[in-house]
Design a protein around this motif. Structure first.
Motif, PDB file in Angstrom:
ATOM      1  N   GLY A  64       0.787  -1.224   0.000  1.00 37.49           N
ATOM      2  CA  GLY A  64       0.000   0.000   0.000  1.00 37.49           C
ATOM      3  C   GLY A  64       0.815   1.267   0.000  1.00 37.49           C
ATOM      4  O   GLY A  64       0.262   2.376   0.086  1.00 37.49           O
ATOM      5  N   ALA A  65       2.144   1.143  -0.102  1.00 40.57           N
ATOM      6  CA  ALA A  65       3.028   2.305  -0.039  1.00 40.57           C
ATOM      7  C   ALA A  65       3.093   3.034  -1.375  1.00 40.57           C
ATOM      8  O   ALA A  65       2.654   2.513  -2.412  1.00 40.57           O
ATOM      9  N   ASP A  66       3.671   4.234  -1.333  1.00 42.75           N
ATOM     10  CA  ASP A  66       3.926   5.035  -2.530  1.00 42.75           C
ATOM     11  C   ASP A  66       5.448   5.126  -2.680  1.00 42.75           C
ATOM     12  O   ASP A  66       6.074   6.042  -2.156  1.00 42.75           O
ATOM     13  N   PRO A  67       6.081   4.179  -3.389  1.00 49.59           N
ATOM     14  CA  PRO A  67       7.557   4.133  -3.452  1.00 49.59           C
ATOM     15  C   PRO A  67       8.127   5.283  -4.282  1.00 49.59           C
ATOM     16  O   PRO A  67       7.546   5.700  -5.287  1.00 49.59           O
ATOM     17  N   GLN A  68       9.310   5.767  -3.847  1.00 50.16           N
ATOM     18  CA  GLN A  68       9.999   6.851  -4.535  1.00 50.16           C
ATOM     19  C   GLN A  68      11.447   6.440  -4.816  1.00 50.16           C
ATOM     20  O   GLN A  68      12.212   6.166  -3.893  1.00 50.16           O
ATOM     21  N   ASP A  69      11.840   6.391  -6.123  1.00 50.33           N
ATOM     22  CA  ASP A  69      13.225   6.095  -6.488  1.00 50.33           C
ATOM     23  C   ASP A  69      14.126   7.227  -6.018  1.00 50.33           C
ATOM     24  O   ASP A  69      13.816   8.407  -6.233  1.00 50.33           O
ATOM     25  N   MET A  70      15.278   6.876  -5.425  1.00 47.53           N
ATOM     26  CA  MET A  70      16.175   7.923  -4.948  1.00 47.53           C
ATOM     27  C   MET A  70      17.549   7.342  -4.647  1.00 47.53           C
ATOM     28  O   MET A  70      17.669   6.260  -4.061  1.00 47.53           O
ATOM     29  N   LEU A 107      19.198  10.904   0.429  1.00 45.51           N
ATOM     30  CA  LEU A 107      18.173  10.374   1.308  1.00 45.51           C
ATOM     31  C   LEU A 107      18.091  11.082   2.655  1.00 45.51           C
ATOM     32  O   LEU A 107      16.983  11.351   3.154  1.00 45.51           O
ATOM     33  N   TYR A 108      19.217  11.408   3.274  1.00 48.88           N
ATOM     34  CA  TYR A 108      19.170  12.055   4.594  1.00 48.88           C
ATOM     35  C   TYR A 108      18.356  13.338   4.529  1.00 48.88           C
ATOM     36  O   TYR A 108      17.464  13.581   5.353  1.00 48.88           O
ATOM     37  N   THR A 109      18.652  14.168   3.531  1.00 45.90           N
ATOM     38  CA  THR A 109      17.934  15.437   3.384  1.00 45.90           C
ATOM     39  C   THR A 109      16.465  15.199   3.111  1.00 45.90           C
ATOM     40  O   THR A 109      15.588  15.895   3.636  1.00 45.90           O
ATOM     41  N   ALA A 110      16.160  14.206   2.283  1.00 47.52           N
ATOM     42  CA  ALA A 110      14.765  13.903   1.952  1.00 47.52           C
ATOM     43  C   ALA A 110      13.995  13.443   3.189  1.00 47.52           C
ATOM     44  O   ALA A 110      12.825  13.812   3.386  1.00 47.52           O
ATOM     45  N   LEU A 111      14.622  12.630   4.026  1.00 50.02           N
ATOM     46  CA  LEU A 111      13.977  12.201   5.269  1.00 50.02           C
ATOM     47  C   LEU A 111      13.791  13.381   6.219  1.00 50.02           C
ATOM     48  O   LEU A 111      12.752  13.524   6.868  1.00 50.02           O
ATOM     49  N   ASP A 112      14.793  14.220   6.305  1.00 45.24           N
ATOM     50  CA  ASP A 112      14.757  15.373   7.200  1.00 45.24           C
ATOM     51  C   ASP A 112      13.650  16.344   6.805  1.00 45.24           C
ATOM     52  O   ASP A 112      12.958  16.916   7.662  1.00 45.24           O
ATOM     53  N   ARG A 113      13.475  16.541   5.506  1.00 45.35           N
ATOM     54  CA  ARG A 113      12.485  17.497   5.017  1.00 45.35           C
ATOM     55  C   ARG A 113      11.100  16.885   4.832  1.00 45.35           C
ATOM     56  O   ARG A 113      10.141  17.595   4.531  1.00 45.35           O
ATOM     57  N   GLY A 114      11.008  15.568   4.986  1.00 46.43           N
ATOM     58  CA  GLY A 114       9.721  14.920   4.799  1.00 46.43           C
ATOM     59  C   GLY A 114       9.356  14.669   3.358  1.00 46.43           C
ATOM     60  O   GLY A 114       8.202  14.353   3.043  1.00 46.43           O
ATOM     61  N   ASP A 135       8.955   9.452   3.610  1.00 45.50           N
ATOM     62  CA  ASP A 135       8.590   9.157   4.995  1.00 45.50           C
ATOM     63  C   ASP A 135       9.487   8.116   5.651  1.00 45.50           C
ATOM     64  O   ASP A 135       9.558   8.048   6.881  1.00 45.50           O
ATOM     65  N   GLY A 136      10.142   7.277   4.826  1.00 44.84           N
ATOM     66  CA  GLY A 136      10.934   6.215   5.408  1.00 44.84           C
ATOM     67  C   GLY A 136      11.785   5.510   4.377  1.00 44.84           C
ATOM     68  O   GLY A 136      11.781   5.867   3.189  1.00 44.84           O
ATOM     69  N   GLN A 137      12.511   4.499   4.838  1.00 42.40           N
ATOM     70  CA  GLN A 137      13.444   3.791   3.973  1.00 42.40           C
ATOM     71  C   GLN A 137      13.765   2.438   4.577  1.00 42.40           C
ATOM     72  O   GLN A 137      13.374   2.131   5.706  1.00 42.40           O
ATOM     73  N   GLU A 138      14.504   1.618   3.821  1.00 44.17           N
ATOM     74  CA  GLU A 138      14.969   0.317   4.297  1.00 44.17           C
ATOM     75  C   GLU A 138      16.474   0.222   4.101  1.00 44.17           C
ATOM     76  O   GLU A 138      17.008   0.691   3.100  1.00 44.17           O
ATOM     77  N   ASN A 139      17.150  -0.384   5.067  1.00 47.78           N
ATOM     78  CA  ASN A 139      18.588  -0.617   4.971  1.00 47.78           C
ATOM     79  C   ASN A 139      19.024  -1.531   6.099  1.00 47.78           C
ATOM     80  O   ASN A 139      18.298  -1.696   7.090  1.00 47.78           O
ATOM     81  N   PRO A 140      20.223  -2.105   6.007  1.00 48.13           N
ATOM     82  CA  PRO A 140      20.778  -2.806   7.156  1.00 48.13           C
ATOM     83  C   PRO A 140      21.057  -1.827   8.292  1.00 48.13           C
ATOM     84  O   PRO A 140      21.206  -0.617   8.071  1.00 48.13           O
ATOM     85  N   ILE A 141      21.175  -2.339   9.490  1.00 51.55           N
ATOM     86  CA  ILE A 141      21.349  -1.496  10.674  1.00 51.55           C
ATOM     87  C   ILE A 141      22.607  -0.637  10.567  1.00 51.55           C
ATOM     88  O   ILE A 141      22.582   0.560  10.892  1.00 51.55           O
ATOM     89  N   PHE A 142      23.723  -1.223  10.127  1.00 54.19           N
ATOM     90  CA  PHE A 142      24.966  -0.448  10.093  1.00 54.19           C
ATOM     91  C   PHE A 142      24.822   0.773   9.212  1.00 54.19           C
ATOM     92  O   PHE A 142      25.355   1.851   9.517  1.00 54.19           O
ATOM     93  N   PHE A 143      24.080   0.628   8.116  1.00 56.22           N
ATOM     94  CA  PHE A 143      23.950   1.744   7.178  1.00 56.22           C
ATOM     95  C   PHE A 143      23.018   2.812   7.737  1.00 56.22           C
ATOM     96  O   PHE A 143      23.272   4.013   7.593  1.00 56.22           O
ATOM     97  N   ILE A 144      21.958   2.384   8.391  1.00 59.63           N
ATOM     98  CA  ILE A 144      21.045   3.332   9.031  1.00 59.63           C
ATOM     99  C   ILE A 144      21.806   4.178  10.047  1.00 59.63           C
ATOM    100  O   ILE A 144      21.644   5.403  10.106  1.00 59.63           O
ATOM    101  N   GLY A 145      22.670   3.515  10.831  1.00 56.01           N
ATOM    102  CA  GLY A 145      23.414   4.236  11.855  1.00 56.01           C
ATOM    103  C   GLY A 145      24.529   5.090  11.303  1.00 56.01           C
ATOM    104  O   GLY A 145      24.685   6.260  11.675  1.00 56.01           O
ATOM    105  N   GLU A 148      18.803   9.727  12.951  1.00 57.21           N
ATOM    106  CA  GLU A 148      18.692  11.073  13.515  1.00 57.21           C
ATOM    107  C   GLU A 148      17.434  11.789  13.027  1.00 57.21           C
ATOM    108  O   GLU A 148      16.939  12.706  13.681  1.00 57.21           O
ATOM    109  N   VAL A 149      16.931  11.396  11.857  1.00 55.46           N
ATOM    110  CA  VAL A 149      15.776  12.074  11.277  1.00 55.46           C
ATOM    111  C   VAL A 149      14.601  11.107  11.096  1.00 55.46           C
ATOM    112  O   VAL A 149      13.722  11.324  10.264  1.00 55.46           O
ATOM    113  N   GLN A 150      14.608  10.031  11.888  1.00 56.31           N
ATOM    114  CA  GLN A 150      13.512   9.067  11.886  1.00 56.31           C
ATOM    115  C   GLN A 150      13.177   8.706  13.334  1.00 56.31           C
ATOM    116  O   GLN A 150      14.072   8.510  14.161  1.00 56.31           O
TER     117      GLN A 150
END
Length: 347
Positions: free
Chosen positions: A194-200, A205-212, A215-225, A231-233
């Motif tokens: 049901g999501a609205d996926p956005q290629d990027m 991505l950091y700026t896009a998450l920060d500015r809204g 809304d979100g993303q997927e990655n392994p834990i090391f990459f998220i950290g 910091e923006v989720q």
């Protein structure tokens, strides 16, 4: 037909200089060889340290005859630029994820299928290392585009991050702006929730998450950290819905023209690195879960899906495999079918 896309004049100039440099260095018969190895991550992250360790081992094994320059993300362009560079021979080696080759090798999109591989990451790594479906059949499909995957390996289980609320049910994905890699099957996987996926590109991505913007993303834990996405989720959902699979790849024509002894060392080193990189990704994922948990300046609530919650997503994701077979695969899903049989042997 291979179409070579250049993103800007600066990159075009870099490519011209690169090709001239490689032509000057040559390969067979030269006293020393200098190769370029590009990655999709930055210094310190899993792909980069893999490439650096690979370079160090080749240098030692050849007494300095082979010198490999490692480039982090952005050093020679973004992810799709790097795919083009490898196909054209402007670089000899690359660590790349199949998600950025989805429009080129449709069969490679199978890595975007959620809940395909076992939950146990070590078992997944064993399958990636030994699978005939991947290391023979899928490799042949990439070699049609002058790219040879020498190995597949996991960077760890994927997790979801979000704001406002954790992602624990398909209802939470409704109208959710989910950042994805440029892959039709990844898009289909999230649209099924049901999501609205956005290629990027991840560089945006950091700026896009920060500015809204997303809304979100997927990655392994090391990459998220390490990329500071936490910091923006507000939430990180421990979904373990997929593994982030990377490929050690080479330009096929260049690889086939290597002296036999040098090519044998490349193969030997690739094989050695499978255990090394598994331990490294495990170390980094364990390190960064602690960093995220203890970051009181940027608190992120960590939510673990129950087995019942995961099963709801699993049921939806299983249906997407038929979309892959009928709409994505050019072989009617033959490689996926063979891979599923190999996975079943490990259950």
């Amino acid at each position: 037909m291979i179409i070579f896309k250049l993103r800007n004049v600066g990159l075009a100039l870099a490519m011209v200089l690169t090709l001239g440099f490689l032509a000057a260095c040559g390969g067979d018969g030269d006293e020393s060889q200098n190769w370029r190895f590009v990655t999709e991550e930055v210094e310190g992250q899993v792909q980069y340290v893999y490439a650096q360790e690979f370079a160090d081992r080749m240098y030692d094994k050849t007494d300095g005859e082979v010198q490999i320059d490692v480039y982090e993300f952005g050093g020679l362009g973004e992810e799709t630029d790097q795919v083009d560079q490898l196909m054209q021979g402007a670089v000899e080696m690359a660590v790349m994820s199949p998600g950025f080759t989805g429009d080129m090798v449709s069969e490679g999109q199978l890595f975007a299928l959620h809940f395909l591989f076992p939950d146990d990451v070590a078992t997944t790594q064993e399958i990636l290392t030994n699978s005939e479906a991947l290391n023979t059949d899928l490799r042949e499909r990439y070699e049609e585009h002058n790219i040879s995957p020498l190995a597949y390996w996991t960077e760890g289980a994927m997790q979801w991050t979000s704001n406002d609320e954790p992602l624990t049910s398909p209802e939470d994905f409704e109208n959710f702006q989910m950042r994805i890699q440029m892959s039709p099957l990844i898009r289909e996987s999230y649209e099924a929730y049901g999501a609205d996926p956005q290629d990027m590109s991840w560089g945006e991505l950091y700026t896009a998450l920060d500015r809204g913007t997303v809304d979100g993303q997927e990655n392994p834990i090391f990459f998220i950290g390490d990329a500071s996405f936490h910091e923006v989720q507000d939430y990180m959902t421990m979904s373990n819905h997929n593994n982030y699979v990377a490929m050690t790849t080479v330009n096929t024509e260049w690889y086939n023209e290597l002296d036999d002894d040098i090519r044998a060392l490349v193969d030997e080193t690739t094989e050695e690195m499978q255990d090394w990189i598994f331990d490294e990704q495990e170390r980094q994922n364990e390190e960064f879960i602690t960093i995220i948990e203890e970051d009181t300046d940027n608190p992120t609530e960590i939510v673990e899906l129950t087995e019942e919650e995961r099963q709801v997503f699993r049921d939806i994701a299983t249906d997407v495999r038929e979309f892959y077979r009928s709409e994505v695969s050019e072989l009617g899903g033959e490689i996926l079918d063979k891979l599923e049989e190999e996975i079943a042997e490990h259950e």
